[in-house]
Design an enzyme around this catalytic site. Sequence first.
Site, PDB file in Angstrom:
ATOM      1  CB  ALA A  39      56.488  44.297  40.866  1.00 29.95           C
ATOM      2  N   GLY A 117      54.371  41.370  56.071  1.00 27.11           N
ATOM      3  CA  GLY A 117      53.999  42.105  57.280  1.00 27.11           C
ATOM      4  C   GLY A 117      53.112  41.250  58.164  1.00 27.11           C
ATOM      5  CD  GLU A 187      37.825  42.775  32.067  1.00 24.15           C
ATOM      6  OE1 GLU A 187      37.249  43.857  32.228  1.00 24.15           O
ATOM      7  OE2 GLU A 187      38.933  42.520  32.618  1.00 24.15           O
ATOM      8  CB  VAL A 237      31.964  23.170  37.669  1.00 27.60           C
ATOM      9  CG1 VAL A 237      33.296  22.438  37.634  1.00 27.60           C
ATOM     10  CG2 VAL A 237      31.722  23.919  36.361  1.00 27.60           C
ATOM     11  CG  MET A 314      36.584  42.259  45.468  1.00 27.55           C
ATOM     12  SD  MET A 314      37.203  40.589  45.436  1.00 27.55           S
ATOM     13  CE  MET A 314      37.052  40.149  47.154  1.00 27.55           C
ATOM     14  CG  HIS A 440      27.220  66.720  16.127  1.00 23.86           C
ATOM     15  ND1 HIS A 440      26.506  65.535  16.189  1.00 23.86           N
ATOM     16  CD2 HIS A 440      27.378  67.006  14.814  1.00 23.86           C
ATOM     17  CE1 HIS A 440      26.236  65.144  14.955  1.00 23.86           C
ATOM     18  NE2 HIS A 440      26.751  66.021  14.105  1.00 23.86           N
TER      19      HIS A 440
END
Length: 461
Positions: A39, A117, A187, A237, A314, A440
């Site tokens: 895709a 490529g 997110e 961590v 990014m 408004h």
Amino acid sequence: MSVNKHDVVVIGAGPGGYVAAIRAAQLGLNTACIEYEPALGGTCLRVGCIPSKALLEASERYHEAKDGLGDFGIKVENVGLDLPKMLGRKDEIVEGLTSGVALLFNKNKVTRYSGRGRITAPGRVSVTGTDNVEIEASHILIATGSKAAGLRGVEFDDRVGTSTEALSYGEVPKKLVVIGAGVIGLEMGSVWSRLGSQVVVLEYLDRILPGMDLQLAKDAQRVLAKQGLEFRLGVKVTGVRKEGDRRVVEIEGGEGVECDKVLVAVGRTPNTDGLGLEEVGVHKSERGFVTVDEHFRTNVAGIYAIGDVIGGAMLAHKAEEEGIACVETIVNGYGHVNYDAIPAVVYTHPEIASVGKTEEQLKEAGIAYKKGIFPFKPNGRARALNATEGKVKILADAATDRILGAHILGAHAGDILAELVVAIEFGASAEDVARSSHAHPSLAEIIKEAALAVDGRALHM
Ligand code: FAD
Ligand code: NAD
């Protein structure tokens, strides 16, 4: 192997590469684009911006139907989650948009090559995969993007993964540990928290969202914590231990956090493996980004690079702007990207949106500034929306009043920020925005009030 000739060949069909290819074709260049994924659309369309926003929207609706409509006088009973359908809708959106890019390629006569490529010499690229061809082109544009960064001591498996896996968990994890309180962490953490996961976010720094306005980041942390995200800041961590079906995220000097899924969201690294850069002599930075000059030229004549692979913010739209500027410079001799006017939006609820300089950056640069802040609470539209959390902050040059930065936490922050992006692009002053009429009742009125507040004359506070 046959040799195909083009004016420009773009390697990578993400938002940077595919947009650059379309623009090059519009400008009359015989253009090709190489992509190894089936895709088109890159990280953004396949496993980034688009699927994450589809899930953010769906999970927010679920959450609202479950807990948020009572305030509006709407009674909803038996709200249930159909996760396979929610994921299926996301996949359909991705499919629609990625196939749309293929249509755009056809319409603009961009030749698509399916395969990997590899630059074999200046002006020469080989493609291996579904298509196996040699390409000759005067201009080669590297737009190979980025991939999720790993973390030392943390091995990926069926329960420990990146945002790509977190976009398709087959069931709602009971407990999800997110490593990194950056954009992806917040997110995707929000998505699964809304769908019922207990989410713990572990962040190395003593703040969330590094690089964004500190005051708004603190406000956002408070709001997201109220929604159920648990933040542990200043945490290192050291590894992830397997305990049967469970995973234990190990923390330096502290007790491990047990969970059933781990999302590693600690940034992204440039995608340059197997591109042939070393052989051709293209320079990279210490962190592996392709180094370019202000016209996106690498040190090797005829080879250019744009988007995530060159570093900086990014962001899909930053990659697009760079792709357009790069090919316009090749054809017309000029093209530019105004990095002070590149917006950044975190699509949590409420959203966090930012453009230009933060207060921290202005202080560090020793630039004297004025600020105007106006909250969402007094705004009529915000009340109607039941979205009174948040504020708009505008930073303007103390001497000239020119807008230097704008930061918004609040409903539809990403959409209403656009006005301030244009203001910065046009070199507008806070007074210019303050004197413009805003419909408004609209959330945009909060921007007008913040612009008035720069001069101490907000009307509704
Ligand atoms: P990419 O999109 O990474 O595209 C590069 C392409 O090159 C890929 O398709 C890759 O398969 C291909 N490729 C690599 N090497 C080769 C090769 N040798 N041969 C052929 N093809 C190759 N940004 C936003 O602005 N808004 C958002 O809301 C947002 N949400 C995101 C959510 C997530 C979960 C993630 C991971 C990212 C998000 N981003 C968002 C960031 C955004 O996706 C990237 O900044 C953007 O995709 C970069 O575009 P690009 O064209 O530089 O690279
Ligand atoms: P990020 O750079 O936004 O955040 C990574 C976070 O991980 C930082 O807070 C960092 O301090 C923390 N971190 C790093 N190492 C750590 C460690 N060892 N332990 C704990 N925390 C650690 O990166 P991301 O969230 O992975 O996102 C990658 C890129 O994708 C970003 O550059 C972002 O701009 C882009 N993106 C954009 C959007 C958007 O525009 N809405 C959405 C998702 C992703």
